[in-house]
Design a protein around this motif. Structure first.
Motif, PDB file in Angstrom:
ATOM      1  N   PRO A  27       0.793  -1.240   0.000  1.00 36.39           N
ATOM      2  CA  PRO A  27       0.000   0.000   0.000  1.00 36.39           C
ATOM      3  C   PRO A  27       0.820   1.282   0.000  1.00 36.39           C
ATOM      4  O   PRO A  27       0.520   2.208  -0.747  1.00 36.39           O
ATOM      5  N   LEU A  28       1.867   1.352   0.818  1.00 31.39           N
ATOM      6  CA  LEU A  28       2.646   2.592   0.893  1.00 31.39           C
ATOM      7  C   LEU A  28       3.387   2.848  -0.409  1.00 31.39           C
ATOM      8  O   LEU A  28       3.442   3.986  -0.897  1.00 31.39           O
ATOM      9  N   GLN A  29       3.951   1.811  -1.000  1.00 32.89           N
ATOM     10  CA  GLN A  29       4.656   1.971  -2.264  1.00 32.89           C
ATOM     11  C   GLN A  29       3.700   2.404  -3.366  1.00 32.89           C
ATOM     12  O   GLN A  29       4.023   3.285  -4.171  1.00 32.89           O
ATOM     13  N   GLY A  30       2.512   1.826  -3.414  1.00 31.88           N
ATOM     14  CA  GLY A  30       1.518   2.229  -4.404  1.00 31.88           C
ATOM     15  C   GLY A  30       1.090   3.671  -4.212  1.00 31.88           C
ATOM     16  O   GLY A  30       0.902   4.412  -5.180  1.00 31.88           O
ATOM     17  N   LEU A  31       0.920   4.085  -2.957  1.00 29.45           N
ATOM     18  CA  LEU A  31       0.541   5.469  -2.668  1.00 29.45           C
ATOM     19  C   LEU A  31       1.628   6.439  -3.115  1.00 29.45           C
ATOM     20  O   LEU A  31       1.330   7.481  -3.715  1.00 29.45           O
ATOM     21  N   LEU A  32       2.879   6.110  -2.847  1.00 30.73           N
ATOM     22  CA  LEU A  32       3.976   6.998  -3.230  1.00 30.73           C
ATOM     23  C   LEU A  32       4.097   7.099  -4.753  1.00 30.73           C
ATOM     24  O   LEU A  32       4.346   8.188  -5.285  1.00 30.73           O
ATOM     25  N   ILE A  33       3.919   5.997  -5.440  1.00 34.95           N
ATOM     26  CA  ILE A  33       3.981   6.032  -6.906  1.00 34.95           C
ATOM     27  C   ILE A  33       2.835   6.876  -7.454  1.00 34.95           C
ATOM     28  O   ILE A  33       3.031   7.716  -8.336  1.00 34.95           O
ATOM     29  N   CYS A  34       1.646   6.676  -6.925  1.00 36.06           N
ATOM     30  CA  CYS A  34       0.481   7.433  -7.392  1.00 36.06           C
ATOM     31  C   CYS A  34       0.656   8.925  -7.108  1.00 36.06           C
ATOM     32  O   CYS A  34       0.370   9.769  -7.964  1.00 36.06           O
ATOM     33  N   ALA A  35       1.138   9.268  -5.920  1.00 39.61           N
ATOM     34  CA  ALA A  35       1.346  10.674  -5.573  1.00 39.61           C
ATOM     35  C   ALA A  35       2.435  11.291  -6.439  1.00 39.61           C
ATOM     36  O   ALA A  35       2.321  12.446  -6.879  1.00 39.61           O
ATOM     37  N   GLY A  36       3.494  10.546  -6.706  1.00 39.38           N
ATOM     38  CA  GLY A  36       4.575  11.052  -7.556  1.00 39.38           C
ATOM     39  C   GLY A  36       4.096  11.299  -8.978  1.00 39.38           C
ATOM     40  O   GLY A  36       4.427  12.320  -9.596  1.00 39.38           O
ATOM     41  N   GLN A  37       3.312  10.372  -9.510  1.00 39.32           N
ATOM     42  CA  GLN A  37       2.778  10.558 -10.859  1.00 39.32           C
ATOM     43  C   GLN A  37       1.832  11.753 -10.911  1.00 39.32           C
ATOM     44  O   GLN A  37       1.863  12.523 -11.872  1.00 39.32           O
ATOM     45  N   ALA A  38       1.015  11.920  -9.883  1.00 40.41           N
ATOM     46  CA  ALA A  38       0.094  13.061  -9.849  1.00 40.41           C
ATOM     47  C   ALA A  38       0.873  14.381  -9.791  1.00 40.41           C
ATOM     48  O   ALA A  38       0.495  15.354 -10.452  1.00 40.41           O
ATOM     49  N   LEU A  39       1.951  14.405  -9.028  1.00 37.94           N
ATOM     50  CA  LEU A  39       2.771  15.610  -8.934  1.00 37.94           C
ATOM     51  C   LEU A  39       3.409  15.947 -10.273  1.00 37.94           C
ATOM     52  O   LEU A  39       3.390  17.107 -10.716  1.00 37.94           O
ATOM     53  N   VAL A  40       3.951  14.934 -10.946  1.00 33.35           N
ATOM     54  CA  VAL A  40       4.600  15.165 -12.243  1.00 33.35           C
ATOM     55  C   VAL A  40       3.587  15.637 -13.275  1.00 33.35           C
ATOM     56  O   VAL A  40       3.834  16.601 -14.017  1.00 33.35           O
ATOM     57  N   VAL A  41       2.429  15.000 -13.342  1.00 28.25           N
ATOM     58  CA  VAL A  41       1.408  15.398 -14.317  1.00 28.25           C
ATOM     59  C   VAL A  41       0.889  16.805 -14.011  1.00 28.25           C
ATOM     60  O   VAL A  41       0.689  17.619 -14.918  1.00 28.25           O
ATOM     61  N   GLY A  42       0.690  17.118 -12.729  1.00 26.73           N
ATOM     62  CA  GLY A  42       0.219  18.449 -12.354  1.00 26.73           C
ATOM     63  C   GLY A  42       1.227  19.537 -12.693  1.00 26.73           C
ATOM     64  O   GLY A  42       0.864  20.597 -13.223  1.00 26.73           O
ATOM     65  N   LEU A  43       2.500  19.284 -12.400  1.00 23.41           N
ATOM     66  CA  LEU A  43       3.525  20.281 -12.730  1.00 23.41           C
ATOM     67  C   LEU A  43       3.681  20.450 -14.239  1.00 23.41           C
ATOM     68  O   LEU A  43       3.807  21.578 -14.734  1.00 23.41           O
ATOM     69  N   ALA A  44       3.657  19.340 -14.973  1.00 24.84           N
ATOM     70  CA  ALA A  44       3.771  19.427 -16.429  1.00 24.84           C
ATOM     71  C   ALA A  44       2.576  20.187 -17.015  1.00 24.84           C
ATOM     72  O   ALA A  44       2.749  21.025 -17.911  1.00 24.84           O
ATOM     73  N   GLY A  45       1.389  19.913 -16.509  1.00 19.48           N
ATOM     74  CA  GLY A  45       0.210  20.638 -16.985  1.00 19.48           C
ATOM     75  C   GLY A  45       0.270  22.115 -16.657  1.00 19.48           C
ATOM     76  O   GLY A  45      -0.078  22.961 -17.481  1.00 19.48           O
ATOM     77  N   GLY A  46       0.716  22.447 -15.459  1.00 19.32           N
ATOM     78  CA  GLY A  46       0.821  23.852 -15.056  1.00 19.32           C
ATOM     79  C   GLY A  46       1.854  24.614 -15.867  1.00 19.32           C
ATOM     80  O   GLY A  46       1.597  25.734 -16.323  1.00 19.32           O
ATOM     81  N   PHE A  47       3.024  24.008 -16.053  1.00 22.69           N
ATOM     82  CA  PHE A  47       4.053  24.682 -16.850  1.00 22.69           C
ATOM     83  C   PHE A  47       3.629  24.785 -18.312  1.00 22.69           C
ATOM     84  O   PHE A  47       3.901  25.780 -18.973  1.00 22.69           O
ATOM     85  N   GLY A  48       2.977  23.737 -18.821  1.00 20.22           N
ATOM     86  CA  GLY A  48       2.488  23.786 -20.205  1.00 20.22           C
ATOM     87  C   GLY A  48       1.450  24.877 -20.385  1.00 20.22           C
ATOM     88  O   GLY A  48       1.466  25.604 -21.385  1.00 20.22           O
ATOM     89  N   TYR A  49       0.534  24.999 -19.433  1.00 20.72           N
ATOM     90  CA  TYR A  49      -0.482  26.059 -19.497  1.00 20.72           C
ATOM     91  C   TYR A  49       0.183  27.430 -19.468  1.00 20.72           C
ATOM     92  O   TYR A  49      -0.150  28.315 -20.250  1.00 20.72           O
ATOM     93  N   ASN A  50       1.126  27.604 -18.562  1.00 15.74           N
ATOM     94  CA  ASN A  50       1.783  28.900 -18.420  1.00 15.74           C
ATOM     95  C   ASN A  50       2.629  29.227 -19.654  1.00 15.74           C
ATOM     96  O   ASN A  50       2.730  30.387 -20.056  1.00 15.74           O
ATOM     97  N   PHE A  51       3.231  28.223 -20.279  1.00 17.95           N
ATOM     98  CA  PHE A  51       4.072  28.460 -21.450  1.00 17.95           C
ATOM     99  C   PHE A  51       3.236  28.750 -22.693  1.00 17.95           C
ATOM    100  O   PHE A  51       3.526  29.680 -23.445  1.00 17.95           O
ATOM    101  N   PHE A  52       2.185  27.948 -22.935  1.00 15.34           N
ATOM    102  CA  PHE A  52       1.412  28.091 -24.165  1.00 15.34           C
ATOM    103  C   PHE A  52       0.330  29.165 -24.069  1.00 15.34           C
ATOM    104  O   PHE A  52       0.085  29.883 -25.014  1.00 15.34           O
ATOM    105  N   ILE A  53      -0.333  29.282 -22.938  1.00 15.47           N
ATOM    106  CA  ILE A  53      -1.440  30.228 -22.808  1.00 15.47           C
ATOM    107  C   ILE A  53      -0.993  31.488 -22.084  1.00 15.47           C
ATOM    108  O   ILE A  53      -1.503  32.570 -22.312  1.00 15.47           O
ATOM    109  N   GLY A  54      -0.026  31.363 -21.219  1.00 10.87           N
ATOM    110  CA  GLY A  54       0.414  32.496 -20.425  1.00 10.87           C
ATOM    111  C   GLY A  54      -0.515  32.677 -19.237  1.00 10.87           C
ATOM    112  O   GLY A  54      -1.438  31.903 -19.010  1.00 10.87           O
TER     113      GLY A  54
END
Length: 74
Positions: free
Chosen positions: A30-57
């Protein structure tokens, strides 16, 4: 009262809890699955935020900058 859950629809619910084999994140501890899921969510959220800020401003910051260009401080 029924003491246990009765699986009445085998097509919908499957053969039962012992017949299912976990795979992917469900097969990990359970803990390993939670950490992987949280890490993936963080990466996707940061990539989406930077992409939004870069393309849309950031239109909110742009409006504030435009306001102060038209109305400079005294």
């Amino acid at each position: 009262m029924v003491d246990r859950i009765i699986n009445r629809n085998k097509i919908l619910y499957g053969p039962g809890p012992l017949g299912r084999r976990p795979f992917g994140l469900g097969a990990r501890p359970p803990l390993q699955g939670l950490l992987i899921c949280a890490g993936q969510a963080l990466v996707v959220g940061l990539a989406g935020g930077f992409g939004y800020n870069f393309f849309i401003g950031n239109p909110g910051i742009q409006k504030i900058d435009d306001y102060y260009k038209e109305n400079p401080t005294r």
